[in-house]
Design a protein around this motif. Structure first.
Motif, short mmCIF file in Angstrom:
data_model
loop_
_atom_site.label_atom_id
_atom_site.label_comp_id
_atom_site.label_asym_id
_atom_site.label_seq_id
_atom_site.Cartn_x
_atom_site.Cartn_y
_atom_site.Cartn_z
N SER A 364 0.85 -1.20 0.10
CA SER A 364 0.06 0.01 -0.08
C SER A 364 0.87 1.18 -0.07
CB SER A 364 -0.88 0.06 1.18
OG SER A 364 -1.78 -1.13 0.89
N GLU A 365 2.10 1.23 0.82
CA GLU A 365 2.85 2.19 0.73
C GLU A 365 3.45 2.47 -0.64
OE1 GLU A 365 3.65 0.18 4.75
OE2 GLU A 365 2.68 -0.19 3.01
N SER A 366 3.92 1.50 -1.60
CA SER A 366 4.17 1.94 -2.63
C SER A 366 3.24 2.12 -3.67
CB SER A 366 4.89 0.45 -3.26
OG SER A 366 6.05 0.16 -2.76
N MET A 367 2.06 1.91 -3.66
CA MET A 367 0.88 2.39 -4.54
C MET A 367 0.47 3.86 -4.00
SD MET A 367 -1.90 -0.92 -4.98
CE MET A 367 -1.94 -1.38 -3.19
N ALA A 368 0.77 4.08 -2.81
CA ALA A 368 0.47 5.55 -2.24
C ALA A 368 1.39 6.29 -2.94
CB ALA A 368 0.42 5.48 -0.64
N ARG A 369 2.60 5.97 -2.76
CA ARG A 369 3.80 6.91 -3.60
C ARG A 369 3.21 7.13 -5.21
NH1 ARG A 369 6.97 3.55 -0.53
NH2 ARG A 369 7.73 4.25 1.48
N GLY A 370 3.03 5.77 -5.75
CA GLY A 370 2.81 6.07 -7.16
C GLY A 370 1.66 7.02 -7.38
N LEU A 371 0.58 7.01 -6.56
CA LEU A 371 -0.62 7.73 -6.71
C LEU A 371 -0.26 9.24 -6.60
CD1 LEU A 371 -3.74 8.08 -7.22
CD2 LEU A 371 -4.08 7.69 -4.86
N SER A 373 2.71 10.62 -6.93
CA SER A 373 3.57 11.23 -8.07
C SER A 373 2.74 11.64 -9.07
CB SER A 373 4.66 10.02 -8.25
OG SER A 373 5.37 10.67 -9.48
N TYR A 374 1.51 10.70 -9.45
CA TYR A 374 0.71 10.84 -10.44
C TYR A 374 -0.05 12.28 -10.47
CZ TYR A 374 -2.78 10.05 -14.23
OH TYR A 374 -3.70 10.20 -15.09
N ALA A 375 -0.62 12.22 -9.15
CA ALA A 375 -1.47 13.42 -8.81
C ALA A 375 -0.72 14.63 -8.98
CB ALA A 375 -2.07 13.31 -7.36
N VAL A 376 0.51 14.85 -8.60
CA VAL A 376 1.34 16.14 -8.37
C VAL A 376 1.77 16.42 -9.92
CG1 VAL A 376 3.36 17.18 -7.78
CG2 VAL A 376 2.08 15.86 -6.08
N ARG A 377 2.20 15.41 -10.63
CA ARG A 377 2.94 15.84 -12.24
C ARG A 377 1.90 15.52 -13.20
NH1 ARG A 377 6.98 12.87 -9.08
NH2 ARG A 377 9.02 13.65 -9.31
N GLU A 403 5.40 11.87 1.84
CA GLU A 403 6.84 12.12 1.30
C GLU A 403 6.94 12.20 -0.19
OE1 GLU A 403 8.83 9.36 5.14
OE2 GLU A 403 8.75 8.51 3.17
N GLU A 404 6.16 11.31 -0.89
CA GLU A 404 6.20 11.69 -2.09
C GLU A 404 5.51 12.75 -2.93
OE1 GLU A 404 7.57 10.37 -5.78
OE2 GLU A 404 7.89 9.40 -4.37
N VAL A 405 4.50 13.17 -2.27
CA VAL A 405 3.84 14.51 -2.50
C VAL A 405 5.01 15.66 -2.46
CG1 VAL A 405 2.59 16.30 -1.70
CG2 VAL A 405 1.45 14.03 -2.04
N ARG A 609 -1.36 0.27 -11.46
CA ARG A 609 -2.16 0.88 -12.42
C ARG A 609 -3.08 1.91 -11.72
NH1 ARG A 609 -4.96 -4.09 -15.74
NH2 ARG A 609 -3.06 -5.01 -16.57
N ILE A 610 -3.20 3.08 -12.50
CA ILE A 610 -4.33 4.17 -12.06
C ILE A 610 -5.42 4.32 -12.68
CG2 ILE A 610 -4.18 6.62 -11.43
CD1 ILE A 610 -1.13 6.31 -11.04
N TYR A 611 -6.66 4.48 -12.38
CA TYR A 611 -7.99 4.48 -12.54
C TYR A 611 -8.92 5.63 -12.12
CZ TYR A 611 -7.04 -0.72 -13.70
OH TYR A 611 -6.39 -1.85 -13.90
N ARG A 612 -9.81 5.87 -13.24
CA ARG A 612 -10.90 7.24 -12.60
C ARG A 612 -12.24 6.32 -12.78
NH1 ARG A 612 -10.65 12.61 -12.78
NH2 ARG A 612 -9.03 12.60 -14.12
N ILE A 613 -13.11 6.49 -11.67
CA ILE A 613 -14.41 5.93 -11.58
C ILE A 613 -15.31 7.07 -12.64
CG2 ILE A 613 -16.44 5.58 -10.35
CD1 ILE A 613 -14.59 4.85 -7.80
N GLN A 614 -15.86 6.33 -13.38
CA GLN A 614 -16.76 7.00 -14.35
C GLN A 614 -18.07 6.21 -14.31
OE1 GLN A 614 -14.64 7.74 -18.09
NE2 GLN A 614 -14.09 9.63 -17.22
N GLY A 615 -19.11 6.68 -13.80
CA GLY A 615 -20.56 5.93 -14.06
C GLY A 615 -20.61 4.56 -13.18
N ASN A 616 -20.86 3.53 -13.75
CA ASN A 616 -20.81 2.24 -13.32
C ASN A 616 -19.59 1.51 -13.60
OD1 ASN A 616 -23.37 2.74 -12.15
ND2 ASN A 616 -24.39 1.88 -14.32
N SER A 617 -18.62 2.16 -14.12
CA SER A 617 -17.25 1.46 -14.39
C SER A 617 -16.21 2.45 -14.21
CB SER A 617 -17.19 1.36 -15.99
OG SER A 617 -16.23 0.46 -16.48
N TRP A 618 -14.83 2.31 -14.74
CA TRP A 618 -13.72 2.93 -14.23
C TRP A 618 -12.80 3.28 -15.76
CZ3 TRP A 618 -10.50 -0.89 -16.01
CH2 TRP A 618 -11.38 -2.30 -15.74
N GLN A 619 -12.19 4.09 -15.93
CA GLN A 619 -11.28 4.39 -17.04
C GLN A 619 -9.79 4.49 -16.38
OE1 GLN A 619 -11.21 8.45 -17.93
NE2 GLN A 619 -9.93 8.29 -19.59
#
Length: 622
Positions: A364-371, A373-377, A403-405, A609-619
């Motif tokens: 979870s720590e690695s995924m939090a860092r990955g998210l 980084s993606y959110a900022v960049r 820390e990643e932020v 992987r990183i996804y976005r919830i859209q309606g009843n699915s995700w992108q």
């Protein structure tokens, strides 16, 4: 009473010497009373014994005639009425046999276990265990049934009972027990028939292509059972196994095949076996599996790891399943210098214990860092708050995200916590509002916000507690049930923000109650079943065809582990050191669960992987 009469006799004899007749009469009474006492102290038990013997005989005849309910009533009468009778334990056995015939398995089991507990030295001990074997078999528990038959054989006093035990457990060894259950039986049983267990285990291992294990089992059988009629058959099986063993590659598997996590362990083994059976595999010769049951326990996993390394000469090991059992295995891997890939253990730092350990599931720590980084960049978010559970896990994930932020040039305004099981989030969300109120007021006064949002329909200024406040990103860690409570309260608190999170956001069905509130949430996870992905579709189809059910995530991850090792073998890496070198360089492998790239410093898979919830699915965003 007799003593009082004697005293009276003495008085009569002293005071009335002429009353000899009365004295004679009293003497006769004393003799008769003594005889009556003897009847109660000795004769009554014999009389009742004769009565219980008659009832016991009647009950047995009813049982022989198939009148099991009537027989049970007689035996239960005997047990209730004659607790010290010599037929008592026999009645306990016969009552349990009646219940067994009547399909009353639970009460039959209670009666048999009660006999073993009350009378641990009873001559019926062996029969009781044989009947417990019948109960377990009828319940569909072949391993427990076999263990009870074996105990019954060891304890039975009559030859006919021992023969009955043999006739019961031999078909189980031959047909009903799985290879994994035979393995467990070989170390759970230590009696006279252990050789029989090793023979059938070796035969089944030979049939399964597990030549090294077959050799060990059959050699053990020959030592334990010299002169057995199956000796020549064992010798022939040994000859075949010894010819093939030098051409086999061996992959060790550490899986919980018994205990609370057995269902996941079976999924793990199925996924691996499916990978080895894939017709698209490169030409490698036969790859053999050496499977050890960890029982979901750390000590058992460490001992199983040692057995795989020292006895099976494996080239690599897949497993174990859980983080708790993976720690000891990782230490052993470092000691023995054997590569280990765990498909599902995701606690941070496990792979860091050894240069020979790899985690397919990122922490979870690695995924939090990955998210982060993606959110900022990529999402261009610079200001965040975090809301995580105040347990052993949450603060670590929050720290990793923060820390990643900061490393990426952003800022976390506030780290907030909630108690596990908490339902009201007014207090932590209120803390966020307090921080944001002043920022919102500054933005209003500088003209950076549309001022109309601070007035009601009549044109009156809204009080600050009713102002909408703006936070660029809110990272929430929790299970779907937590998110179903938190996300509506974020909206109710008029906090306008981009929701961010991890795997809790991936289960859209579980998030149905908060569907409107989680729209556009961005989350990071390792794997989501995607029927539009050709690799997943192909794997899922093969799995259903072979096992008759859809694969779960454990089967998919285990499949990828096995396929990755097969690719390593195909490259020429067939000894542990070379396999380890191959895994360290893995950066472009694409499996059914996504890309696999092991971090050189942590050993964790970075293919998240990183996804976005859209309606009843995700992108999929990344």
């Amino acid at each position: 009473m007799a003593s009082r009469i004697c005293q009276k006799m003495y008085e009569l004899r002293s005071s009335r010497p002429h009353a000899h007749r009365l004295a004679s009469l009293l003497i006769s009474v004393v003799i008769n009373l003594h005889a009556f006492n003897l009847f109660f102290s000795q004769g009554l038990s014999d009389y009742l014994g004769d009565s219980s013997k008659v009832v016991f005989k009647q009950a047995r005849e009813l049982y022989g005639d198939g009148e099991y309910q009537l027989a049970l009533e007689r035996f239960e009468y005997l047990l209730a009425t004659f607790p010290t009778d010599r037929h008592y334990t026999g009645s306990m056995i016969m009552a349990s046999k009646c219940r067994l015939r009547l399909g009353k398995y639970d009460s039959a089991e209670r009666g048999l276990k009660g006999l073993l507990e009350q009378f641990p030295q009873s001559s019926y001990r062996g029969v009781a265990y044989i009947l417990l074997g019948d109960v377990a078999f009828l319940r569909g528990e072949p391993l427990e049934s076999t263990l009870n038959y074996l105990r019954g054989f060891e304890l039975a006093e009559r030859r006919s009972d021992r023969e009955r035990a043999c006739q019961s457990f031999l078909p189980l060894l031959e047909k009903h027990l799985t290879l994994e259950e035979l393995e467990r039986l070989s170390w759970q049983h230590r009696g006279k028939l252990l050789g029989e267990v090793f023979f059938h285990k070796g035969r089944r291992e030979s049939e399964a292509g597990q030549s090294r294990r077959a050799i060990r089992s059959l050699e053990r059988f020959l030592v334990l059972s010299p002169g057995d009629v199956k000796g020549p058959q064992a010798e022939k099986l040994l000859e075949v196994a010894r010819k093939t063993v030098t051409t086999h590659l061996v992959v060790g598997v550490l899986a919980p095949l018994s205990g609370a996590f057995a269902d996941y362990g079976n999924s793990m083994v199925r996924g691996i076996k499916l990978a080895l059976a894939d017709k698209s595999n490169p030409e490698l010769g036969q790859v053999e599996l050496a499977i050890e049951d960890t029982r979901g326990e750390a000590v058992a996993a460490a001992l199983a790891m040692r057995a795989l390394v020292q006895e099976d000469e494996v080239a690599a090991i897949i497993g174990p399943l859980r983080s708790e059992t993976a720690v000891g295995v990782a230490v052993n891997a470092d000691c023995h210098r054997f590569p280990v890939i765990t498909p599902t253990a995701s606690e941070a730092g496990i792979a860091g214990l050894s240069d020979y350990v790899y985690q397919l599931s990122p922490s979870s720590e690695s995924m939090a860092r990955g998210l982060a980084s993606y959110a900022v960049r990529s999402l261009k978010i610079k200001e965040f708050a975090t809301l995580v559970p105040d347990d052993s896990h949450g603060p670590k994930v929050s720290t990793a995200f923060k820390e990643e932020v900061e490393k990426s040039g952003g800022k976390v305004l506030k780290e907030l916590y909630y108690a596990p099981g908490q339902t009201d989030f007014k207090e932590p969300l209120g803390q966020i509002r307090e921080i944001l109120i002043d920022k919102t007021k500054s933005l209003w006064e500088s003209g950076e916000l549309d001022s109309s949002i601070f007035f009601d329909d009549r044109g009156d200024t809204l009080p600050p507690e009713e102002w909408p406040v703006y936070l660029r990103g809110l990272f929430i860690l929790g299970y779907p049930e937590d998110l179903n409570l938190i996300t509506p309260q974020v909206a109710f608190s008029i906090i306008k923000t981009q929701l961010l999170g991890l795997e809790g956001f991936s289960d859209l069905e579980a998030l149905r109650p908060s569907r409107d509130y989680v729209q556009d949430a961005v989350f990071c996870c390792h794997f989501i079943e995607d029927q539009d992905d050709s690799r997943w579709f192909s794997f899922s189809k093969k799995y259903r065809e072979k096992y008759g059910e859809s694969p779960d995530w454990v089967a998919a991850l285990s499949y990828d582990c096995a396929k990755l090792l097969l690719q390593a073998f195909a490259s020429g890496a067939v000894i542990p050191e070379k396999v380890n070198e191959y895994l360290k360089k893995t950066s472009t492998y694409s499996g059914v669960t996504g890309k696999i790239k092991f971090d050189k410093s942590t050993g964790e898979n970075q293919g998240m992987r990183i996804y976005r919830i859209q309606g009843n699915s995700w992108q999929k965003l990344k």
